[in-house]
Design a protein around this motif. Structure first.
Motif, PDB file in Angstrom:
ATOM      1  N   PHE A  10      -0.562  30.724  22.467  1.00 19.82           N
ATOM      2  CA  PHE A  10      -0.217  29.314  22.344  1.00 19.82           C
ATOM      3  C   PHE A  10      -0.218  28.900  20.875  1.00 19.82           C
ATOM      4  O   PHE A  10      -0.722  29.605  20.008  1.00 19.82           O
ATOM      5  N   ILE A  11       0.381  27.745  20.625  1.00 20.00           N
ATOM      6  CA  ILE A  11       0.554  27.245  19.264  1.00 20.00           C
ATOM      7  C   ILE A  11       0.032  25.817  19.184  1.00 20.00           C
ATOM      8  O   ILE A  11       0.322  24.988  20.050  1.00 20.00           O
ATOM      9  N   ARG A  12      -0.711  25.521  18.116  1.00 24.48           N
ATOM     10  CA  ARG A  12      -1.109  24.138  17.821  1.00 24.48           C
ATOM     11  C   ARG A  12      -0.259  23.677  16.651  1.00 24.48           C
ATOM     12  O   ARG A  12      -0.288  24.267  15.577  1.00 24.48           O
ATOM     13  N   GLN A  13       0.537  22.639  16.862  1.00 20.21           N
ATOM     14  CA  GLN A  13       1.459  22.140  15.850  1.00 20.21           C
ATOM     15  C   GLN A  13       0.957  20.806  15.287  1.00 20.21           C
ATOM     16  O   GLN A  13       0.639  19.891  16.040  1.00 20.21           O
ATOM     17  N   TYR A  14       0.924  20.719  13.960  1.00 21.41           N
ATOM     18  CA  TYR A  14       0.532  19.495  13.265  1.00 21.41           C
ATOM     19  C   TYR A  14       1.792  18.896  12.647  1.00 21.41           C
ATOM     20  O   TYR A  14       2.395  19.479  11.748  1.00 21.41           O
ATOM     21  N   ASP A  15       2.180  17.731  13.117  1.00 20.72           N
ATOM     22  CA  ASP A  15       3.445  17.101  12.744  1.00 20.72           C
ATOM     23  C   ASP A  15       3.213  16.084  11.623  1.00 20.72           C
ATOM     24  O   ASP A  15       2.606  15.034  11.828  1.00 20.72           O
ATOM     25  N   PHE A  16       3.704  16.412  10.418  1.00 22.94           N
ATOM     26  CA  PHE A  16       3.578  15.531   9.252  1.00 22.94           C
ATOM     27  C   PHE A  16       4.936  14.914   8.918  1.00 22.94           C
ATOM     28  O   PHE A  16       5.951  15.607   8.911  1.00 22.94           O
ATOM     29  N   ARG A  17       4.944  13.621   8.644  1.00 25.75           N
ATOM     30  CA  ARG A  17       6.166  12.930   8.230  1.00 25.75           C
ATOM     31  C   ARG A  17       5.842  12.043   7.034  1.00 25.75           C
ATOM     32  O   ARG A  17       4.735  11.521   6.906  1.00 25.75           O
ATOM     33  N   ASP A  27       6.056   8.684   5.270  1.00 25.45           N
ATOM     34  CA  ASP A  27       6.212   7.287   5.661  1.00 25.45           C
ATOM     35  C   ASP A  27       6.024   6.410   4.426  1.00 25.45           C
ATOM     36  O   ASP A  27       4.947   6.365   3.844  1.00 25.45           O
ATOM     37  N   LYS A  28       7.110   5.750   4.000  1.00 26.73           N
ATOM     38  CA  LYS A  28       7.089   4.915   2.797  1.00 26.73           C
ATOM     39  C   LYS A  28       6.584   5.709   1.589  1.00 26.73           C
ATOM     40  O   LYS A  28       5.794   5.207   0.780  1.00 26.73           O
ATOM     41  N   GLY A  29       7.038   6.951   1.505  1.00 25.89           N
ATOM     42  CA  GLY A  29       6.694   7.796   0.369  1.00 25.89           C
ATOM     43  C   GLY A  29       5.388   8.551   0.498  1.00 25.89           C
ATOM     44  O   GLY A  29       5.055   9.354  -0.387  1.00 25.89           O
ATOM     45  N   LEU A  30       4.645   8.305   1.577  1.00 26.56           N
ATOM     46  CA  LEU A  30       3.343   8.941   1.742  1.00 26.56           C
ATOM     47  C   LEU A  30       3.359   9.890   2.941  1.00 26.56           C
ATOM     48  O   LEU A  30       3.820   9.529   4.031  1.00 26.56           O
ATOM     49  N   TRP A  31       2.841  11.107   2.752  1.00 26.19           N
ATOM     50  CA  TRP A  31       2.742  12.048   3.851  1.00 26.19           C
ATOM     51  C   TRP A  31       1.633  11.620   4.805  1.00 26.19           C
ATOM     52  O   TRP A  31       0.525  11.296   4.381  1.00 26.19           O
ATOM     53  N   MET A  32       1.954  11.636   6.109  1.00 26.15           N
ATOM     54  CA  MET A  32       0.995  11.240   7.138  1.00 26.15           C
ATOM     55  C   MET A  32       1.059  12.234   8.291  1.00 26.15           C
ATOM     56  O   MET A  32       2.134  12.678   8.691  1.00 26.15           O
ATOM     57  N   LEU A  33      -0.114  12.576   8.836  1.00 27.94           N
ATOM     58  CA  LEU A  33      -0.154  13.364  10.063  1.00 27.94           C
ATOM     59  C   LEU A  33       0.075  12.413  11.229  1.00 27.94           C
ATOM     60  O   LEU A  33      -0.710  11.497  11.464  1.00 27.94           O
ATOM     61  N   GLN A  34       1.184  12.614  11.947  1.00 22.80           N
ATOM     62  CA  GLN A  34       1.602  11.677  12.978  1.00 22.80           C
ATOM     63  C   GLN A  34       1.223  12.110  14.392  1.00 22.80           C
ATOM     64  O   GLN A  34       1.014  11.275  15.270  1.00 22.80           O
ATOM     65  N   GLN A  35       1.151  13.429  14.619  1.00 16.60           N
ATOM     66  CA  GLN A  35       0.969  13.906  15.988  1.00 16.60           C
ATOM     67  C   GLN A  35       0.504  15.364  15.974  1.00 16.60           C
ATOM     68  O   GLN A  35       0.793  16.112  15.038  1.00 16.60           O
ATOM     69  N   VAL A  36      -0.219  15.749  17.016  1.00 19.65           N
ATOM     70  CA  VAL A  36      -0.592  17.148  17.233  1.00 19.65           C
ATOM     71  C   VAL A  36      -0.078  17.549  18.612  1.00 19.65           C
ATOM     72  O   VAL A  36      -0.225  16.800  19.577  1.00 19.65           O
ATOM     73  N   ARG A  37       0.560  18.735  18.670  1.00 17.04           N
ATOM     74  CA  ARG A  37       1.095  19.223  19.947  1.00 17.04           C
ATOM     75  C   ARG A  37       0.585  20.628  20.230  1.00 17.04           C
ATOM     76  O   ARG A  37       0.504  21.465  19.324  1.00 17.04           O
ATOM     77  N   LEU A  38       0.254  20.890  21.485  1.00 16.87           N
ATOM     78  CA  LEU A  38      -0.147  22.210  21.925  1.00 16.87           C
ATOM     79  C   LEU A  38       0.934  22.741  22.856  1.00 16.87           C
ATOM     80  O   LEU A  38       1.314  22.063  23.822  1.00 16.87           O
ATOM     81  N   THR A  39       1.436  23.935  22.562  1.00 15.65           N
ATOM     82  CA  THR A  39       2.533  24.475  23.350  1.00 15.65           C
ATOM     83  C   THR A  39       2.384  25.976  23.501  1.00 15.65           C
ATOM     84  O   THR A  39       1.716  26.636  22.690  1.00 15.65           O
ATOM     85  N   ASP A  40       2.997  26.546  24.516  1.00 16.01           N
ATOM     86  CA  ASP A  40       2.973  27.988  24.722  1.00 16.01           C
ATOM     87  C   ASP A  40       3.908  28.676  23.735  1.00 16.01           C
ATOM     88  O   ASP A  40       4.955  28.125  23.367  1.00 16.01           O
ATOM     89  N   ILE A  41       3.559  29.881  23.320  1.00 15.59           N
ATOM     90  CA  ILE A  41       4.423  30.659  22.431  1.00 15.59           C
ATOM     91  C   ILE A  41       5.799  30.847  23.050  1.00 15.59           C
ATOM     92  O   ILE A  41       6.817  30.844  22.346  1.00 15.59           O
TER      93      ILE A  41
END
Length: 277
Positions: free
Chosen positions: A143-150, A152-166
């Motif tokens: 499985f994979i743990r994904q950390y989603d960074f975007r 926002d107004k010029g600043l990097w923010m961690l928006q979401q974490v997802r767990l998914t199967d390989i």
């Protein structure tokens, strides 16, 4: 080959103190790479935490994530709370008070990346990239743990974490192959091209590279040590595809060490075709 790495003070050699929400002790134990970890001391963590993040760190994601990883204070400022954690159809909202530190690969001195091609490798230096996913890939548990960074107004923010199967990853075929490649020595030899292109440092000239070929019978003398249980990947803006080529990179943290292994898929089988050290 150009070696990409950060030059940082000795007290800042620890990298990626990113927080892994919901990570159990069993998951943390699975973070062992098989290459050998070092001990992170309280003193070093305190020194890192006291170092302020420079204002220019948001230019490149790599600069930002170094600071994000090193400082709990930065993490708390740069996470969109309550943080959404998704596992299939299940959702959990994590409050700031429940956030705990996961040191990613601070203890191992290197990280890994998977690219489809050389053009994709250049995205880590592209200041226009505004979406990056950091993947923590558990090969044994599949499985994979994904950390989603975007940005926002010029600043990097961690928006979401997802767990998914390989199996749901565009890299699924390669990841399954890679796990077999690093855990089964016979399979590894069977997965080598008859001649493997080799580029490495010239032992007679510290500033020159030498080129040649490796054959399966000489492979043991050149084979690098590869992580076996858990690896990382950073996806810069462009999602990976189900391509017939993958470039697997092991990159040292602040020491210039780098190994690139190129694999191609043909005839229903992945094979190693090139190695650059």
């Amino acid at each position: 080959m150009k070696r990409l790495f950060w030059v940082v003070p000795a007290t800042m050699l620890l990298f990626f103190a990113c927080t892994g929400n919901g990570q159990s002790k069993q998951d943390a134990a699975a973070d062992s790479t098989g290459i050998g970890d070092t001990v992170v001391t309280d003193t070093l963590e305190e020194l890192i935490a006291e170092t302020p993040m420079p204002s220019a760190a948001d230019e490149l994601f790599d600069d930002f994530i170094f600071n994000f990883a090193a400082s709990k204070q930065v993490q708390l400022q740069r996470i969109h709370f309550p943080l959404q954690v998704l596992k299939g159809e299940e959702q959990e909202l994590v409050q700031k008070s429940a956030w705990t530190v996961d040191h990613f690969f601070m203890q191992q001195g290197f990280y890994t990346l998977i690219f489809d091609n050389e053009r994709q490798m250049q995205l880590c230096n592209d200041t226009s990239v505004s979406h990056v996913i950091v993947e923590k890939i558990y090969l044994n548990k599949k499985f994979i743990r994904q950390y989603d960074f975007r940005r926002d107004k010029g600043l990097w923010m961690l928006q979401q974490v997802r767990l998914t199967d390989i199996d749901h990853s565009p890299n699924a075929s390669f990841l399954t192959f890679y796990h077999n490649f690093v855990t089964d020595s016979l399979f590894q030899v069977q997965s080598l091209e008859q001649t493997i292109d080799f580029v490495g440092p010239d032992p007679d000239d510290d500033f020159a590279q030498m080129e040649g070929v490796i054959t399966p019978d000489t492979w043991p003398a050149f084979a690098p040590e590869l992580p076996t249980d858990m690896i990382y990947n950073i996806i810069y803006g462009s999602e990976p595809t189900e391509s017939n080529q993958k470039i697997f990179v092991i990159r040292g943290i602040a020491n210039g060490f780098e190994v690139e292994l190129s694999f191609k898929h043909a005839g229903g089988k992945w094979r190693l075709t090139k190695i650059i050290t």
